[in-house]
Design an enzyme around this catalytic site. Structure first.
Site, PDB file in Angstrom:
ATOM      1  N   ASP A   1       0.840  -1.208   0.000  1.00 26.31           N
ATOM      2  CA  ASP A   1       0.000   0.000   0.000  1.00 26.31           C
ATOM      3  C   ASP A   1       0.876   1.260   0.000  1.00 26.31           C
ATOM      4  OD1 ASP A   1      -2.327  -1.725   0.422  1.00 26.31           O
ATOM      5  OD2 ASP A   1      -1.465  -2.013   2.410  1.00 26.31           O
TER       6      ASP A   1
ATOM      7  N   HIS B   1      -4.639  -3.231   6.668  1.00 27.26           N
ATOM      8  CA  HIS B   1      -4.438  -3.530   5.250  1.00 27.26           C
ATOM      9  C   HIS B   1      -5.775  -4.004   4.678  1.00 27.26           C
ATOM     10  CE1 HIS B   1      -3.098  -5.031   1.458  1.00 27.26           C
ATOM     11  NE2 HIS B   1      -3.576  -6.220   1.754  1.00 27.26           N
TER      12      HIS B   1
HETATM   13  P1  NAX Z   1      -2.112 -18.389  -3.641  1.00 30.62           P
HETATM   14  O1  NAX Z   1      -3.477 -18.956  -3.416  1.00 30.62           O
HETATM   15  O2  NAX Z   1      -1.527 -18.359  -5.003  1.00 30.62           O
HETATM   16  O3  NAX Z   1      -1.072 -19.148  -2.708  1.00 30.62           O
HETATM   17  C1  NAX Z   1      -1.321 -19.428  -1.369  1.00 30.62           C
HETATM   18  C2  NAX Z   1      -0.522 -20.650  -1.019  1.00 30.62           C
HETATM   19  O4  NAX Z   1      -0.630 -20.846   0.395  1.00 30.62           O
HETATM   20  C3  NAX Z   1      -1.040 -21.938  -1.679  1.00 30.62           C
HETATM   21  O5  NAX Z   1       0.027 -22.588  -2.336  1.00 30.62           O
HETATM   22  C4  NAX Z   1      -1.563 -22.756  -0.503  1.00 30.62           C
HETATM   23  O6  NAX Z   1      -1.367 -24.156  -0.683  1.00 30.62           O
HETATM   24  C5  NAX Z   1      -0.698 -22.222   0.634  1.00 30.62           C
HETATM   25  N1  NAX Z   1      -1.236 -22.448   1.985  1.00 30.62           N
HETATM   26  C6  NAX Z   1      -2.528 -22.447   2.382  1.00 30.62           C
HETATM   27  N2  NAX Z   1      -2.609 -22.754   3.676  1.00 30.62           N
HETATM   28  C7  NAX Z   1      -1.365 -22.987   4.111  1.00 30.62           C
HETATM   29  C8  NAX Z   1      -0.804 -23.374   5.356  1.00 30.62           C
HETATM   30  N3  NAX Z   1      -1.603 -23.610   6.418  1.00 30.62           N
HETATM   31  N4  NAX Z   1       0.536 -23.505   5.444  1.00 30.62           N
HETATM   32  C9  NAX Z   1       1.318 -23.294   4.389  1.00 30.62           C
HETATM   33  N5  NAX Z   1       0.853 -22.957   3.168  1.00 30.62           N
HETATM   34  C10 NAX Z   1      -0.468 -22.784   3.040  1.00 30.62           C
HETATM   35  O7  NAX Z   1      -2.175 -16.912  -2.991  1.00 30.62           O
HETATM   36  P2  NAX Z   1      -1.186 -15.683  -3.242  1.00 30.62           P
HETATM   37  O8  NAX Z   1      -1.657 -14.909  -4.397  1.00 30.62           O
HETATM   38  O9  NAX Z   1       0.210 -16.178  -3.210  1.00 30.62           O
HETATM   39  O10 NAX Z   1      -1.511 -14.798  -1.950  1.00 30.62           O
HETATM   40  C11 NAX Z   1      -1.182 -15.220  -0.650  1.00 30.62           C
HETATM   41  C12 NAX Z   1      -1.823 -14.319   0.393  1.00 30.62           C
HETATM   42  O11 NAX Z   1      -1.330 -12.992   0.294  1.00 30.62           O
HETATM   43  C13 NAX Z   1      -3.345 -14.208   0.271  1.00 30.62           C
HETATM   44  O12 NAX Z   1      -3.911 -14.336   1.576  1.00 30.62           O
HETATM   45  C14 NAX Z   1      -3.548 -12.798  -0.236  1.00 30.62           C
HETATM   46  O13 NAX Z   1      -4.802 -12.275   0.150  1.00 30.62           O
HETATM   47  C15 NAX Z   1      -2.419 -12.095   0.445  1.00 30.62           C
HETATM   48  N6  NAX Z   1      -2.031 -10.776  -0.097  1.00 30.62           N
HETATM   49  C16 NAX Z   1      -1.629  -9.821   0.790  1.00 30.62           C
HETATM   50  C17 NAX Z   1      -1.192  -8.578   0.403  1.00 30.62           C
HETATM   51  C18 NAX Z   1      -0.738  -7.552   1.394  1.00 30.62           C
HETATM   52  O14 NAX Z   1      -0.454  -6.437   0.953  1.00 30.62           O
HETATM   53  N7  NAX Z   1      -0.653  -7.800   2.688  1.00 30.62           N
HETATM   54  C19 NAX Z   1      -1.187  -8.209  -1.034  1.00 30.62           C
HETATM   55  C20 NAX Z   1      -1.173  -9.385  -1.956  1.00 30.62           C
HETATM   56  C21 NAX Z   1      -2.049 -10.533  -1.536  1.00 30.62           C
HETATM   57  O15 NAX Z   1      -3.378 -10.255  -1.897  1.00 30.62           O
END
Ligand code: NAX
Length: 328
Positions: free
Chosen positions: A159, A187
């Site tokens: 952000d 956020h």
């Molecule tokens: P993806 O769905 O591509 O990847 C998430 C990965 O996490 C998957 O491979 C899944 O198997 C794994 N996972 C799920 N539960 C798990 C656990 N208990 N232990 C270990 N791995 C686990 O999502 P992606 O686009 O990479 O985004 C990840 C996260 O970042 C999401 O929650 C998203 O909302 C968040 N974001 C946060 C942002 C921020 O500014 N704070 C911005 C970007 C993003 O939206």
């Protein structure tokens, strides 16, 4: 030669993981002379995909990368971790209520907090990226009573970077000329990007812009809703920019903010600026010697006050909800 730093990345097989791991391994997270060992934590179904990413990391022959281990449980994943990037989370799916979302994430961040408490290195630094990032960070922190609370942070650097870029485009300034921008609060769509203390080449940014309508009706909503705009355009959520922000967040935390500047981080409140103590909220912070400090003494005008309070109230509501669910 230095001992490698153990970096645990959860959600390593996801899209942010894919954009993040190569930059960690090439030295952008900690610095060009710091060797790293990667510990990839995934759910069992995604371990195979993580193995594929690890093969590609091998194929880069990164001089700083001293090892890659893959785990499907938090106890092993966080053992000995010096830095932990908590990226994997449960996204909100259609029809999911906020309570369901918080419960699902409690099921992830509670055991991860416990595992960090039990087995991470004494100098552990945690960045939570997975949403809802501030409250997920709070859940993990609450389950790691032996780790100082200030080691748990949530990411608002994306952000922050988005706001700098928007401000640079509006004023024609270079991004590198912009300093002291602040993201306050959660956020989420209620976040408040504040330019009243920001500087453009040393001049006050709000005075330079001198356009409160642009601030209220264009700048703030553009920054706050940028995630949705990326999904709309790309058909997938921000990944490379999120990974870049995670790199920036940890690099700044470890290596310090520039003199005359600060950054934005979700950190545990000490009550500064009326944010209830204990909430993990975004603040202006300076970093030095691996420690952050909230910038003190900023005057908060009426325009800012209402917006900060609204976002902080949302954080308090999330905290109350996870408390009611027995997650903290
Ligand atoms: P993806 O769905 O591509 O990847 C998430 C990965 O996490 C998957 O491979 C899944 O198997 C794994 N996972 C799920 N539960 C798990 C656990 N208990 N232990 C270990 N791995 C686990 O999502 P992606 O686009 O990479 O985004 C990840 C996260 O970042 C999401 O929650 C998203 O909302 C968040 N974001 C946060 C942002 C921020 O500014 N704070 C911005 C970007 C993003 O939206």
């Amino acid at each position: 030669t230095r001992t490698p730093v153990n970096v645990t990345v959860t959600g390593a097989a996801g899209q942010i993981g894919y954009a993040l791991l190569f930059r960690i391994a090439s030295g952008h997270l900690l610095g060009p002379d710091v060797p790293v060992k990667l510990r990839l934590l995934e759910i069992p179904q995604a371990v195979k995909a993580a193995e594929g990413t690890a093969m590609e990391l091998d194929d880069c022959a990164f001089p700083l990368l001293k090892g890659i281990d893959i785990f499907d449980n938090p106890t092993d994943g966080f053992a000995g971790a010096n830095v932990a990037l908590l990226v994997g989370a449960r996204p909100r799916t259609q029809g999911m209520e906020r309570g369901d979302l918080l419960s699902a994430n409690g099921g992830i961040f509670k055991p991860q907090g416990e595992a960090i408490n039990a087995g991470a290195a004494d100098d552990i630094k945690v960045l939570v990226v997975g949403n809802p990032a501030n409250t997920n960070a709070l859940i993990a922190q609450q389950h790691a009573p032996d780790v100082p609370a200030e080691r748990f942070t949530a990411m608002t650097r994306l952000d922050h970077n988005r706001a700098i870029s928007q401000l640079a485009q509006k004023t024609g300034a270079a991004v590198s000329d912009i300093a002291k921008l602040t993201i306050w609060g959660n956020h989420s769509a209620t976040q408040y990007p504040d330019i009243f203390h920001a500087e453009i080449a040393g001049k006050n940014a709000a005075e330079t812009v001198n356009d409160e309508a642009w601030l209220a009706d264009t700048f703030i909503p553009t920054v706050a809703k940028r995630g949705a705009a990326i999904i709309e355009a790309r058909g997938a959520s921000s990944a490379a920019s999120a990974a870049n922000a995670a790199i920036d967040h940890v690099y700044t935390w470890v290596n310090g903010t520039k003199p005359g500047d600060w950054t934005s981080m979700g950190v545990v409140s000490d009550g500064s600026y009326g944010v209830p103590a204990g909430l993990i909220s975004s603040f202006p912070v300076t970093c030095q010697d691996g420690k952050w400090e909230i910038v003190q003494g900023l005057e908060i005008n009426e325009f800012s006050r209402g917006r900060i309070d609204a976002s902080v109230n949302e954080l308090a509501e999330e905290r109350d909800a996870v408390r009611e669910l027995g997650l903290i």
